[in-house]
Design a protein around this motif. Sequence first.
Motif, PDB file in Angstrom:
ATOM      1  N   TRP A   1       2.718   1.821  -3.319  1.00 41.81           N
ATOM      2  CA  TRP A   1       1.831   1.957  -4.361  1.00 41.81           C
ATOM      3  C   TRP A   1       1.431   3.508  -4.478  1.00 41.81           C
ATOM      4  O   TRP A   1       1.528   3.878  -5.440  1.00 41.81           O
ATOM      5  CB  TRP A   1       0.640   1.011  -4.104  1.00 41.81           C
TER       6      TRP A   1
ATOM      7  N   MET B   1       0.855  -1.117   0.114  1.00 40.74           N
ATOM      8  CA  MET B   1      -0.091   0.000   0.035  1.00 40.74           C
ATOM      9  C   MET B   1       0.836   1.082  -0.100  1.00 40.74           C
ATOM     10  O   MET B   1       0.682   2.373  -0.856  1.00 40.74           O
ATOM     11  CB  MET B   1      -0.960  -0.027   1.268  1.00 40.74           C
TER      12      MET B   1
ATOM     13  N   PHE C   1     -14.577  -4.109  -3.580  1.00 34.76           N
ATOM     14  CA  PHE C   1     -14.308  -3.532  -2.038  1.00 34.76           C
ATOM     15  C   PHE C   1     -12.924  -2.529  -2.224  1.00 34.76           C
ATOM     16  O   PHE C   1     -12.142  -2.813  -2.922  1.00 34.76           O
ATOM     17  CB  PHE C   1     -13.496  -4.742  -1.112  1.00 34.76           C
ATOM     18  N   SER C   2     -13.262  -1.298  -1.779  1.00 32.91           N
ATOM     19  CA  SER C   2     -12.604  -0.191  -1.912  1.00 32.91           C
ATOM     20  C   SER C   2     -11.123  -0.200  -1.183  1.00 32.91           C
ATOM     21  O   SER C   2     -11.524  -0.361   0.268  1.00 32.91           O
ATOM     22  CB  SER C   2     -13.055   1.225  -1.897  1.00 32.91           C
ATOM     23  N   LEU C   3      -9.947  -0.444  -1.546  1.00 36.99           N
ATOM     24  CA  LEU C   3      -8.847  -0.680  -0.362  1.00 36.99           C
ATOM     25  C   LEU C   3      -8.293   0.813  -0.303  1.00 36.99           C
ATOM     26  O   LEU C   3      -7.865   1.217   0.707  1.00 36.99           O
ATOM     27  CB  LEU C   3      -7.519  -1.226  -1.242  1.00 36.99           C
ATOM     28  N   ALA C   4      -8.218   1.843  -1.065  1.00 40.73           N
ATOM     29  CA  ALA C   4      -7.679   3.038  -0.914  1.00 40.73           C
ATOM     30  C   ALA C   4      -8.395   3.929  -2.079  1.00 40.73           C
ATOM     31  O   ALA C   4      -8.918   3.366  -3.014  1.00 40.73           O
ATOM     32  CB  ALA C   4      -6.230   3.113  -1.149  1.00 40.73           C
ATOM     33  N   PRO C   5      -8.336   5.225  -2.103  1.00 40.55           N
ATOM     34  CA  PRO C   5      -8.813   6.234  -3.098  1.00 40.55           C
ATOM     35  C   PRO C   5      -8.374   5.389  -4.362  1.00 40.55           C
ATOM     36  O   PRO C   5      -7.264   5.370  -4.442  1.00 40.55           O
ATOM     37  CB  PRO C   5      -8.354   7.350  -2.830  1.00 40.55           C
ATOM     38  N   ASP C   6      -8.914   5.238  -5.269  1.00 39.89           N
ATOM     39  CA  ASP C   6      -8.667   4.607  -6.523  1.00 39.89           C
ATOM     40  C   ASP C   6      -7.986   3.393  -6.579  1.00 39.89           C
ATOM     41  O   ASP C   6      -7.798   3.084  -7.747  1.00 39.89           O
ATOM     42  CB  ASP C   6      -7.489   5.761  -7.040  1.00 39.89           C
ATOM     43  N   LEU C   7      -8.253   2.651  -5.793  1.00 40.25           N
ATOM     44  CA  LEU C   7      -7.445   1.548  -5.602  1.00 40.25           C
ATOM     45  C   LEU C   7      -8.430   0.409  -5.028  1.00 40.25           C
ATOM     46  O   LEU C   7      -8.801   0.407  -3.866  1.00 40.25           O
ATOM     47  CB  LEU C   7      -6.388   1.286  -4.505  1.00 40.25           C
TER      48      LEU C   7
ATOM     49  N   TYR D   1      -2.215   3.319 -14.109  1.00 35.48           N
ATOM     50  CA  TYR D   1      -3.016   4.075 -13.140  1.00 35.48           C
ATOM     51  C   TYR D   1      -3.203   5.482 -13.292  1.00 35.48           C
ATOM     52  O   TYR D   1      -3.858   6.104 -13.182  1.00 35.48           O
ATOM     53  CB  TYR D   1      -2.936   3.642 -11.693  1.00 35.48           C
TER      54      TYR D   1
ATOM     55  N   ASP E   1      -8.836   2.489   3.011  1.00 41.98           N
ATOM     56  CA  ASP E   1      -9.826   3.212   2.566  1.00 41.98           C
ATOM     57  C   ASP E   1     -10.326   4.359   3.566  1.00 41.98           C
ATOM     58  O   ASP E   1     -10.039   5.433   3.419  1.00 41.98           O
ATOM     59  CB  ASP E   1     -10.906   2.683   1.820  1.00 41.98           C
TER      60      ASP E   1
ATOM     61  N   VAL F   1       1.209   0.638 -12.111  1.00 44.71           N
ATOM     62  CA  VAL F   1       1.085   2.059 -11.275  1.00 44.71           C
ATOM     63  C   VAL F   1       1.253   2.897 -12.416  1.00 44.71           C
ATOM     64  O   VAL F   1       0.277   3.979 -12.370  1.00 44.71           O
ATOM     65  CB  VAL F   1       2.051   2.283 -10.588  1.00 44.71           C
TER      66      VAL F   1
ATOM     67  N   ILE G   1      -5.363  -4.019 -11.074  1.00 47.18           N
ATOM     68  CA  ILE G   1      -4.663  -4.106  -9.812  1.00 47.18           C
ATOM     69  C   ILE G   1      -5.079  -5.258  -8.967  1.00 47.18           C
ATOM     70  O   ILE G   1      -4.182  -5.926  -8.571  1.00 47.18           O
ATOM     71  CB  ILE G   1      -5.075  -2.943  -8.869  1.00 47.18           C
TER      72      ILE G   1
END
Lengths: 511, 100, 498
Positions: free
Chosen positions: A411, A408, C65-71, C184, A483, C181, C133
């Motif tokens: 990335w 994470m 499932f959203s891991l992070a914004p845009d991810l 993206y 998130d 990356v 991803i």
Amino acid sequence: MTDLPTSPYPALLVGLPVMMAILSLFFRPRGKAFLGLIGCLLTAVLAIFAFVEVTQLGTVIHRLGGWEPPLGILLRMDALAAVFIGMTALVGALISLYAWRYFDAQDTSTDGFPLFWPLWLFLWAGLNGLFLSNDLFNLFVTLEVIGISAVALAVLSGKAGALVSGLRYLLAAITGSMSYLFGVALIYGSTGTLDLEMLGQVLEAGPATTFALLVMTLGLMIKMAGFPFHFWLPPAHSNSLAPVSALLSALVVKGAFYILLRLWMEVFGVSLTYAAGQLIGVAGAIAVIWGSWQAFMQTSLKLIVAHSSVAQLGYLLMVFPLLILPSGVSAASADWLSPAWTASVYQVLSHAFAKASFFLSAGIIVMAVGHDRIESLRDLVGHMRMTALAIGLAGVSLIGLPPSGGFMGKWMLLKGIFLSGQWWWAPVVLVGSLLTAGYIFMLLRLAFAPTGEKEPFQPVPKRLEVFALLLAVSSFLIVLPADYLIQFLEGSEVFGSGIETVLKGGAYGNN
Amino acid sequence: MEIYQIYSMTSAVLFVIGMGGVFMSKHFIKKIIATIIMGGGVFLAFVSFAQRDALSFADPVPHALVITGIVVAVASAAFALALARRIFQLTGEESFTNDK
Amino acid sequence: METTSFLPVLILISSLIPGVLILLLREEQVALRTSLNLFGAFAKVAMVAWAFFGYMRGETYDFIFSLAPDLTFALRLDALGLFFAALSSVLWLITTVYAIGYLDKGPHQNRFFAFFSLCVTASTGIALSGNVITFFIFYEFLTLSTYPLVVHKGTDDAVAAGRTYLWYTIGGGTVLFLGVVGLYVVAGPIYFGQTEIIAGLISEFPTQLSILFFLILTGLGVKAAIFPLHGWLPTSMVAPAPVSALLHAVAVVKAGAFGIVRLVYDVYGVGIAEEMNYLAVLAVFAAFTIIYGSVRALYQDDFKKRLAFSTVSQVSYIALGVAIPGALSSTGAIVHLVHQGIMKITMFFAAGNVAETYGYKKISQLNGMGRRMPLTMGAFTIAVFGMIGVPPAAGFISKWYLGLGAVEAGSYWVILVLLVSSALNAAYFLPIVYRAWFCEPEQEEVPRLRPGRLETQALMLIPVVVTGLLSLAAGVFAAVAGSPLSIAREIAEKLYLL
């Protein structure tokens, strides 16, 4: 500032561990350990409650003794502080539980190193205090509390090697603090205030501010073992007892980074230049390559892990060049700011969990085999599955392979790098990952290899293995709330004025 | 030149001397003394900044800070000396060697 | 994208949970371990079948499932993914049965079966990934879960092979990471099938997107063992037979090949890939690898090594099919994903049976083996004819469509490559068949390492017979609805209608 909700938690987070530490000093060794563990667990629970409160109320403050600043001390817990405090609580609690069993299994002549507990509680209080501090001088005091208790912990074993590296560590820490304090003096001299938020607004560019920025950054770089001031870290971290190594690498170095991040984002916006950012980024890049390479060349397990810390801290420094805006770019349009600084937070989190697990596993291996040359890992998989798995998982997180927390961080760091157009940092990140893979898989290869010439494994308490594994698994689990966590960090007032100052820096920036 | 300027400059010189000493000497005691000199420089800087804005009286805050700072510095120095003494007792070494 | 379905997650969990549980078991709990394995394998096949029929009825299964914004972690069942998932789940079931027999009373079985399950989880995850991803996450997960299998024996050879394997795959993974990356940053999050995103950006960022294409292709090419990135495959042959079988037929090489299919069809789109001449480059490398792998295979006396080089060659058929524009060659490529899988797994099972029953690992020792192990060698022979492309075996269908596609696209040189490669296939496979059936054994009585009434243990014999028959059936019944070919044709036609 004054209209923010008041909460008792910030004071308790510092006060409780201090009180438990002092209380435990009056007891015999067993009592010390028992009270110490209770104190640790209570502090951790308290931190979780405090974290939850910040997620609900937003930033909370506490005026110590009811005094208003500038005379009184104000503690502020915003989202960034909450995340660091929460991390300290989780990592700290697991290390404490490990330490309880670990010291129990030591020689009776050592009494189970009873002084570990009060020192660790003082250290914890210092860390919490640092994360909550809202002015430059409090930060200095907490840095010193952390520095002295950390060195005392590092020399706990009393062996000559530990003492020498401990003294080296202490001298580096003092030098760093004094350098930082010199900057504080300069800033106070030119502005008459020490309050972080106020400084963000009143600080003006000029030679005094630039010089202050320079000496403070220098001091904090020494404290967080940033290249080229990393020399003290590998011996200090590798010569201490296993739980101490874990604390030092997972938590202590992060304190200095936390201040550095806050200073650059909140205070020094006016004096930051493109060149300054590049310079610190280069230091980080060299640390990544050099640290990983050094780790690759070591033959003792704990030294590998310690050198790897140098590299992992380098990644943190590589965030700074991304935080400085070129002139003419507004903070709102700089879409790489947010991935960049949240990347550093994730790097901190995953490194804390993974490195703690790594050092605890190394401690288990030393206990089982009696030394920590890397041959001791031979056939680990056949004898201690959990520890092998812990090393594997922690290693994967350090390399930054998905779906670990380290992934994470990498990335978002790479994303920030590409979005900002500073693509030259990308190869460093990747080469660093490859080198990390090099030494991690060197260890795993041995772990799978059949027994050669080596001492047999002695039985080790299972519970130790469980805690090390839990930490390693956590370095993966932290991906799940990512998130939420990132939105929590971005949605709060962290750097609320800071981004503005950075913006101002863009206008002044003479790149 | 006003007095506080002399103080400021002296403090900078002391700081630099101290820092140079920390990095360049190898002997335990020399290094510890060097950090104390650095500290002296820093505290002098604080005191010199107490006279600001042509006030008729000195700003009390830096003095409070300096006292805290001195306490911390003394404690650190004492700790460092204790460590150095213990190392000497155990190994007979009194300075850092490069291989450690 | 409106409804969330947990079916894709359940499909993954059906092998993930057994994997994790087995890791926690004690070595003696054989019965529990075996039941967990088989339960997971059957459950997975059942759920994939369920999803397949649901998909045919027009239902969609998405999990986001959203891991992070845009991810975003996205699982989605589309035709291509299901096709691959079906392949891995069925072959996993068969290989699990085989492995239970193969490893009977061997050491470290928990570790083996645990990582075996994790490896299949990764491979199914690759099949079900809904975006770039997620694909990457499972791709790396696959690397990590196969490593313990490659070094399973723990010998110096195995450990050295593991090192080679890791250097290749981690290196490839790093290049892939950079590419992903970059993609993206340039194009934002891309779900598979959203080829319009790249199509809209190609005129603005032609250089960047081209570099990214080749970075990703290189990353995938390592696992797909495309020359010059194939070096890990022959060395990792030291692994136990079920591992080699699964690695070669489904998991690793197919992950790479499947990734190339996704990259060209579902990320960049065939139109762009052709227009920018990406396909021409891919075709050249694929064609060269086909010939190169076959030539190298000729010179191997080690049974498994010959098979390994044959894999290098055969997997590039898929890449070649992708590289020739046109629905026919795409059909050939997609159907070869399955055909090559079934045929190659049969061959590795057969090699494993011979090695485990008689201790023979070299081709020169195989004289008369057909009489000793008629069923095993019979299945092997079917697979050989398939590989060479003798009708009506499975391999013939793949080659036929590839050839038709080449004619359609006017790339006549591809026909030449196919012919040469078939001749080489015959040249390195037929001697084995000849020795097995027509040569006299050198010694009359050889002690068997695994005694029993049948020619080898039943659990090792049944899988090889089943896969042997499957590879015949896939060819014979190719025209029947529901055959791999019919599905592949549908997928390819949909691609080209778009």
